[in-house]
Motif scaffolding. Structure first.
Motif, PDB file in Angstrom:
ATOM      1  N   GLU A  86     -13.537  14.132  11.303  1.00 28.34           N
ATOM      2  CA  GLU A  86     -14.325  13.031  10.745  1.00 28.34           C
ATOM      3  C   GLU A  86     -14.552  11.903  11.739  1.00 28.34           C
ATOM      4  N   HIS A 132     -17.074  16.882   3.030  1.00 31.52           N
ATOM      5  CA  HIS A 132     -15.694  16.484   3.312  1.00 31.52           C
ATOM      6  C   HIS A 132     -15.636  15.444   4.437  1.00 31.52           C
ATOM      7  N   GLU A 133     -16.292  15.743   5.550  1.00 34.88           N
ATOM      8  CA  GLU A 133     -16.202  14.833   6.713  1.00 34.88           C
ATOM      9  C   GLU A 133     -16.929  13.523   6.451  1.00 34.88           C
ATOM     10  N   HIS A 183     -14.702  11.276   4.426  1.00 31.43           N
ATOM     11  CA  HIS A 183     -13.678  10.602   5.238  1.00 31.43           C
ATOM     12  C   HIS A 183     -14.161   9.248   5.766  1.00 31.43           C
ATOM     13  N   GLU A 222      -6.895  13.187   3.290  1.00 33.26           N
ATOM     14  CA  GLU A 222      -7.315  14.553   2.966  1.00 33.26           C
ATOM     15  C   GLU A 222      -7.483  14.804   1.471  1.00 33.26           C
ATOM     16  N   ALA A 258     -11.015  13.478   0.634  1.00 31.20           N
ATOM     17  CA  ALA A 258     -12.069  14.292   1.263  1.00 31.20           C
ATOM     18  C   ALA A 258     -12.152  15.655   0.578  1.00 31.20           C
ATOM     19  N   TYR A 271      -3.839  18.585   1.722  1.00 27.24           N
ATOM     20  CA  TYR A 271      -5.225  18.656   1.251  1.00 27.24           C
ATOM     21  C   TYR A 271      -5.298  18.938  -0.256  1.00 27.24           C
TER      22      TYR A 271
HETATM   23 ZN    ZN Z   1     -10.243  16.137   6.240  1.00 31.24          ZN
END
Ligand code: ZN
Ligand code: TRP
Length: 463
Positions: free
Chosen positions: A298, A317-318, A321, A340, A343, A392
């Motif tokens: 990220e 996801h990125e 972040h 995490e 994200a 995660y």
């Molecule tokens: Zn991540």
């Protein structure tokens, strides 16, 4: 003056004398006291040597030149920092490269090198509260690192360039600094590369200057950035600049033109709906299929994707972040799950909104998977575990349990309120649980004990 008052006055005078002689003035306003060396590390629970004590970096101005043919990097780091104690010497983290010279406020400083630590001793002590500039000239062939879990980071060479990735410790391979996420700073990165190559970093491109057979690119990050999120990608990229409908610049770099790049404005707008105002002045992506590290990162404002990671869910996801991890940064590497979990939950929400898969289904799958229960997300056992599955997926399960406990309105309020409360700052796990309980108006100890801190899987998902 009664005797007891006089003896107290004498004691005070004696203390002042001791302070003057030892240089200890009790911190605040350090004044004329003699300085002490800053600590060589910040005592992070997983990386105690990372970062350095006694100062706080405000700005990094990096001027770099890179030769892909030889792999040689030449650099000048001009660092503006504020002393948080009276300093006789201070450290910077740097690995692999050679330091040629250093100055502090324009005067030569003595340089000592010990592994990944550079110690600078200025001619005169710095006082608490002083803002100072240190200029370090260095060069060498930057190295790649293998981190605790076996992933490659640091300076990664390709056939025509290189990519710098810094989570958790790789940024010390290409510039000296205070490489702990608790010390965020602004950046200006100026890079000269052979003509025909592009150099992409974080933030906005403010200048592109051809000179002879070289090109110089200048990038600026005006919002604070943790050093592990700094990146530099050099290669024969196709670069594009556009704007989102709301006017945020989009800078992309890739080899070819993957169609997914065109979805950045739409996905960012969906995240703004869910997470609140975008915290940075630009966005984009860097996609380099010549890198095969088996992860995306990220990197601030402009996430990086390797050979196999440029897909919609990972892009979501990125980009998520940028709110969770980049604007709200972890106080230490123990707080990795705060990055995490959100994200990953963004991916679950994306599947819920775009893919007909309710977050409950993602939760149930994660719940059923043994590897997500190896340890509690808020307490990874070792440095090799800070990016393991429980961080995660069990982290995302924590958020889903919060959603169930507080209801939709409060939960989506938390998704926006958390990055608003800690915008461009650092936060810990305790800051998070306190914030959620404040928003929920109830004690959630059982939830934290079961999902965040507890060993093992509860007998039922509803626990
Ligand atoms: Zn991540
Ligand atoms: N933060 C990255 C992501 O989830 C993954 C990652 C890459 C990572 N390198 C790491 C996480 C090192 C922890 C440590 O997108």
């Amino acid at each position: 003056m009664d005797p007891s008052r006089r003896s107290r006055a004498l004691a005070a005078v004696a203390l002042l004398l001791v302070a003057a002689l030892t240089g200890c003035t009790g911190g605040e306003g350090g004044g004329t006291g003699r300085g002490k060396p800053g600590a060589a590390g910040l005592g992070d629970p997983y990386f105690p040597e990372l970062g350095n004590g006694g100062y706080d970096v405000r700005h990094y101005a990096l001027t770099l030149a890179y030769e892909p043919g030889t792999g040689r990097l030449t650099g000048t780091a001009d660092i503006t920092a504020r002393a948080t104690q009276a300093l006789s010497a201070f450290n910077l983290d740097l690995t692999g490269l050679t330091v040629h010279s250093a100055t502090v406020d324009g005067e030569p400083a003595a340089v000592r090198r010990d592994d990944a630590e550079v110690t600078l001793r200025p001619g005169a002590d710095l006082k608490t509260g002083d803002t100072f500039r240190t200029v370090i000239r260095y060069s060498g062939t930057p190295v790649a690192l293998t981190d605790a879990e076996g992933a490659r980071e640091g300076w990664l060479r390709t056939a025509d360039g290189a990519v710098a990735l810094g989570e958790p410790t790789g940024s010390m391979t290409w510039f000296p600094g205070n490489h702990h996420p608790s010390d965020k700073a602004t950046y200006a990165v100026t890079v000269t590369v052979p003509e025909g190559l592009k150099a992409i970093s974080n933030g906005e491109l403010t200048a592109t200057r051809p000179s002879g057979d070289r090109t110089t690119f200048t990038w600026r990050s005006t919002e604070p950035m943790a050093s592990y999120l700094a990146t530099l990608a050099i290669g024969r990229y196709e670069t594009k600049t556009s704007r989102t409908p709301s006017g945020i610049p989009v800078h992309t770099a890739a080899r070819g033109n993957p169609p997914l790049l065109g979805r950045i404005p739409e996905l960012l707008a969906w995240e703004v709906e869910n997470f609140g105002p975008y915290p940075f002045s630009s966005t984009g992506a860097i996609v380099d299929p010549l890198i095969d590290v088996q992860y995306a990162l990220e990197t601030q404002s402009r996430p990086f994707f390797d050979k196999n990671t440029f897909n919609a869910s990972t892009l979501v996801h990125e980009l998520a972040h940028q709110w969770y991890g980049n604007s709200v940064s972890p106080e230490s590497w123990r707080d990795m799950w705060l990055n995490e979990s959100f994200a990953t939950y963004a991916e679950w929400l994306y599947a819920e909104d775009f893919g007909d898969k309710p977050a409950q289904e993602s939760f149930d799958e994660a719940f059923a998977d043994d590897e997500n229960w190896a340890f509690p997300p808020a307490e990874p056992p070792t440095a090799a575990d800070i990016s393991a599955p429980p961080v995660y997926y069990r982290g995302a399960m924590v958020l889903h349990k919060v959603r169930q406990a507080v209801g939709e309105d409060t939960f989506f309020g938390i998704l926006q309120g958390w990055p608003e409360r800690y915008r461009h700052a650092n936060a810990s796990t305790e800051d998070f649980t306190e914030y959620v309980e404040e928003q929920a108006g109830e004690d959630l100890t059982t939830l934290w004990d079961t999902y965040l801190y507890g060993e093992g899987r509860p007998t039922e998902p509803s626990a």
